[in-house]
Scaffold this motif. Sequence first.
Motif, PDB file in Angstrom:
ATOM      1  N   ILE A 146      -1.215   7.758  15.710  1.00 32.52           N
ATOM      2  CA  ILE A 146      -2.069   6.623  15.316  1.00 32.52           C
ATOM      3  C   ILE A 146      -1.414   6.006  14.088  1.00 32.52           C
ATOM      4  CG2 ILE A 146      -4.421   5.959  14.605  1.00 32.52           C
ATOM      5  CD1 ILE A 146      -4.973   7.675  16.956  1.00 32.52           C
ATOM      6  N   HIS A 147      -1.122   4.732  14.166  1.00 34.07           N
ATOM      7  CA  HIS A 147      -0.484   4.042  13.044  1.00 34.07           C
ATOM      8  C   HIS A 147      -1.545   3.418  12.151  1.00 34.07           C
ATOM      9  CE1 HIS A 147       3.502   4.371  14.906  1.00 34.07           C
ATOM     10  NE2 HIS A 147       2.805   4.313  16.036  1.00 34.07           N
ATOM     11  N   THR A 148      -1.458   3.692  10.870  1.00 28.84           N
ATOM     12  CA  THR A 148      -2.414   3.083   9.937  1.00 28.84           C
ATOM     13  C   THR A 148      -1.686   2.003   9.152  1.00 28.84           C
ATOM     14  OG1 THR A 148      -3.319   5.277   9.681  1.00 28.84           O
ATOM     15  CG2 THR A 148      -4.136   3.619   8.168  1.00 28.84           C
ATOM     16  N   GLU A 149      -2.328   0.857   9.076  1.00 28.46           N
ATOM     17  CA  GLU A 149      -1.745  -0.276   8.362  1.00 28.46           C
ATOM     18  C   GLU A 149      -1.816  -0.043   6.851  1.00 28.46           C
ATOM     19  OE1 GLU A 149      -2.202  -4.667   9.984  1.00 28.46           O
ATOM     20  OE2 GLU A 149      -3.987  -3.985   8.948  1.00 28.46           O
ATOM     21  N   GLY A 150      -0.864  -0.599   6.128  1.00 33.01           N
ATOM     22  CA  GLY A 150      -0.891  -0.518   4.670  1.00 33.01           C
ATOM     23  C   GLY A 150      -1.858  -1.539   4.087  1.00 33.01           C
ATOM     24  N   LEU A 151      -2.608  -1.137   3.086  1.00 32.10           N
ATOM     25  CA  LEU A 151      -3.573  -2.036   2.438  1.00 32.10           C
ATOM     26  C   LEU A 151      -3.529  -1.771   0.938  1.00 32.10           C
ATOM     27  CD1 LEU A 151      -5.697  -4.073   3.596  1.00 32.10           C
ATOM     28  CD2 LEU A 151      -7.400  -2.300   3.204  1.00 32.10           C
ATOM     29  N   GLY A 152      -3.330  -2.847   0.170  1.00 34.95           N
ATOM     30  CA  GLY A 152      -3.239  -2.674  -1.285  1.00 34.95           C
ATOM     31  C   GLY A 152      -4.133  -3.648  -2.020  1.00 34.95           C
ATOM     32  N   LEU A 153      -4.342  -3.384  -3.321  1.00 36.54           N
ATOM     33  CA  LEU A 153      -5.124  -4.284  -4.182  1.00 36.54           C
ATOM     34  C   LEU A 153      -4.164  -4.998  -5.133  1.00 36.54           C
ATOM     35  CD1 LEU A 153      -8.246  -2.188  -5.299  1.00 36.54           C
ATOM     36  CD2 LEU A 153      -8.144  -4.025  -3.591  1.00 36.54           C
ATOM     37  N   CYS A 154      -4.265  -6.309  -5.181  1.00 37.48           N
ATOM     38  CA  CYS A 154      -3.357  -7.113  -6.007  1.00 37.48           C
ATOM     39  C   CYS A 154      -3.574  -6.836  -7.490  1.00 37.48           C
ATOM     40  CB  CYS A 154      -3.579  -8.591  -5.724  1.00 37.48           C
ATOM     41  SG  CYS A 154      -2.673  -9.655  -6.862  1.00 37.48           S
ATOM     42  N   SER A 155      -2.472  -6.774  -8.230  1.00 39.84           N
ATOM     43  CA  SER A 155      -2.591  -6.458  -9.653  1.00 39.84           C
ATOM     44  C   SER A 155      -3.112  -7.658 -10.464  1.00 39.84           C
ATOM     45  CB  SER A 155      -1.252  -5.967 -10.210  1.00 39.84           C
ATOM     46  OG  SER A 155      -0.197  -6.757  -9.750  1.00 39.84           O
ATOM     47  N   ARG A 156      -3.209  -8.839  -9.859  1.00 41.38           N
ATOM     48  CA  ARG A 156      -3.840  -9.947 -10.592  1.00 41.38           C
ATOM     49  C   ARG A 156      -5.241 -10.265 -10.041  1.00 41.38           C
ATOM     50  NH1 ARG A 156      -0.770 -15.454 -10.801  1.00 41.38           N
ATOM     51  NH2 ARG A 156       0.471 -14.459 -12.434  1.00 41.38           N
ATOM     52  N   CYS A 157      -5.302 -10.655  -8.751  1.00 39.01           N
ATOM     53  CA  CYS A 157      -6.604 -11.117  -8.221  1.00 39.01           C
ATOM     54  C   CYS A 157      -7.484  -9.970  -7.713  1.00 39.01           C
ATOM     55  CB  CYS A 157      -6.397 -12.156  -7.121  1.00 39.01           C
ATOM     56  SG  CYS A 157      -5.667 -11.482  -5.613  1.00 39.01           S
ATOM     57  N   ASN A 158      -6.902  -8.795  -7.585  1.00 36.13           N
ATOM     58  CA  ASN A 158      -7.632  -7.596  -7.140  1.00 36.13           C
ATOM     59  C   ASN A 158      -8.156  -7.693  -5.710  1.00 36.13           C
ATOM     60  OD1 ASN A 158      -8.081  -4.963  -8.027  1.00 36.13           O
ATOM     61  ND2 ASN A 158     -10.274  -5.348  -8.319  1.00 36.13           N
ATOM     62  N   ASP A 159      -7.707  -8.727  -4.973  1.00 36.58           N
ATOM     63  CA  ASP A 159      -8.078  -8.808  -3.559  1.00 36.58           C
ATOM     64  C   ASP A 159      -7.222  -7.833  -2.767  1.00 36.58           C
ATOM     65  OD1 ASP A 159      -9.983 -10.680  -3.893  1.00 36.58           O
ATOM     66  OD2 ASP A 159      -8.808 -12.392  -3.151  1.00 36.58           O
ATOM     67  N   SER A 160      -7.768  -7.360  -1.650  1.00 33.44           N
ATOM     68  CA  SER A 160      -6.959  -6.466  -0.823  1.00 33.44           C
ATOM     69  C   SER A 160      -6.066  -7.295   0.099  1.00 33.44           C
ATOM     70  CB  SER A 160      -7.851  -5.529  -0.025  1.00 33.44           C
ATOM     71  OG  SER A 160      -8.646  -6.264   0.854  1.00 33.44           O
ATOM     72  N   PHE A 161      -4.864  -6.777   0.359  1.00 33.94           N
ATOM     73  CA  PHE A 161      -3.942  -7.473   1.260  1.00 33.94           C
ATOM     74  C   PHE A 161      -3.141  -6.452   2.057  1.00 33.94           C
ATOM     75  CE2 PHE A 161      -0.004  -6.773  -1.133  1.00 33.94           C
ATOM     76  CZ  PHE A 161      -0.498  -6.477  -2.396  1.00 33.94           C
ATOM     77  N   ILE A 162      -2.685  -6.908   3.228  1.00 34.58           N
ATOM     78  CA  ILE A 162      -1.951  -6.017   4.136  1.00 34.58           C
ATOM     79  C   ILE A 162      -0.519  -5.846   3.635  1.00 34.58           C
ATOM     80  CG2 ILE A 162      -1.008  -5.838   6.488  1.00 34.58           C
ATOM     81  CD1 ILE A 162      -3.662  -7.238   7.377  1.00 34.58           C
ATOM     82  N   MET A 163      -0.077  -4.617   3.589  1.00 34.18           N
ATOM     83  CA  MET A 163       1.272  -4.319   3.101  1.00 34.18           C
ATOM     84  C   MET A 163       2.098  -3.720   4.238  1.00 34.18           C
ATOM     85  SD  MET A 163       0.184  -2.514  -0.489  1.00 34.18           S
ATOM     86  CE  MET A 163       1.840  -2.358  -1.172  1.00 34.18           C
TER      87      MET A 163
END
Lengths: 263, 114
Positions: free
Chosen positions: B65-82
């Motif tokens: 099962i592949h899990t997508e990368g998800l991070g929090l931006c160091s400026r806007c703190n929104d989550s984004f796919i990595m």
Amino acid sequence: MCETCGCGETGSYQINKAGQNESDVSGYEHSHPHDHPHPHDDSHPGQRILKVEKDILQENNLMAERNRGFFDAKGILCINLVSSPGSGKTTLLEHTIKSLKKNFPVYVIEGDQHGMLDAERLAKFGIPAVQINTGSGCHLDAYMVNKALKSLNLSDHSLLFIENVGNLVCPALFDLGEARRVLVMSVTEGEDKPIKYPQMFRSAQLCMINKTDLLPYVDFNMEKAKENARMVNSSLEFLEISAKTEEGLDLWFEWLLNHLNNI
Amino acid sequence: MHELSLAMSILDVAAKEIEKYNTVRVQEIQLEVGALSGVDAEALEFALSFAVKNSFLEGASVKIIHTEGLGLCSRCNDSFIMAEVWTPCPSCNLPAWKILKGEELRFLSLTVND
């Protein structure tokens, strides 16, 4: 078959203490035979799913925590030195041992695929050094370190360096129980290393940029290298050094002493 | 590169689980490999195909099962796919300060035949 990258023969590893002829050859010990533990029994037909929900590296991580607990209890600062081959880890250790051994005991565990060269090189400074030969394996794991520790008889409040096998890929995933992971990169390697080997840069706390004496002769952009490294690890610290000319090493010693005093 | 070491660990974890149950035949193992785990899922499958030879896992299929990368931006703190550890926030072009998902390297379950 290599334990790690699939090449060569099955790896046993060997631990040798510098200055001694005895060696201890170990294989990977598995806790069970790799065969069917029970005969097939058709009386209960049917399929079922057994939940496991475990980290694949759990066994290594548990042993790493055992090592870490031992270091904590004895006030030992354990540093896992990682880098690509030829970045200057051993030269850095030579200067470090020379300067710090008068202040407190220093020990070294050396990891290389073959040979005693590095352990012997460091044992010349009058410190206990153990060599782990990983054979065909390309990283140290927590079990190897645990075994090597038993032959070192570490004193309280001391400094232990583990010089990992020169490799920016495999050692990244294997916690050895260290307090800090220190990555050595050199200016001859190019500023794109952090992007090419992100796991290693992500797992380190300090990045030493070595061979700064060669900066006038190579095309290396120091700021770009740091920027690349911060893309994968925003809290990474940096020290610019030349292990050869000893420039910048005073800051490294200060960094070590600060961490040793804070255990 | 380190995938064969991991394959050996998978064998160890599976063996420990099997010992707990009166189980004989493993049909499938299910693993979770995150996009940011530093492990190449294809290389892991390849390594497993060697590691399981002559073991109780020989013949079992491997489901990853592949899990997508998800991070929090160091400026806007929104989550984004990595896609990679260095993938920056698409709005701010800055790195993540925290990774929420994608570093998993887990043995999820075993499908067995009693």
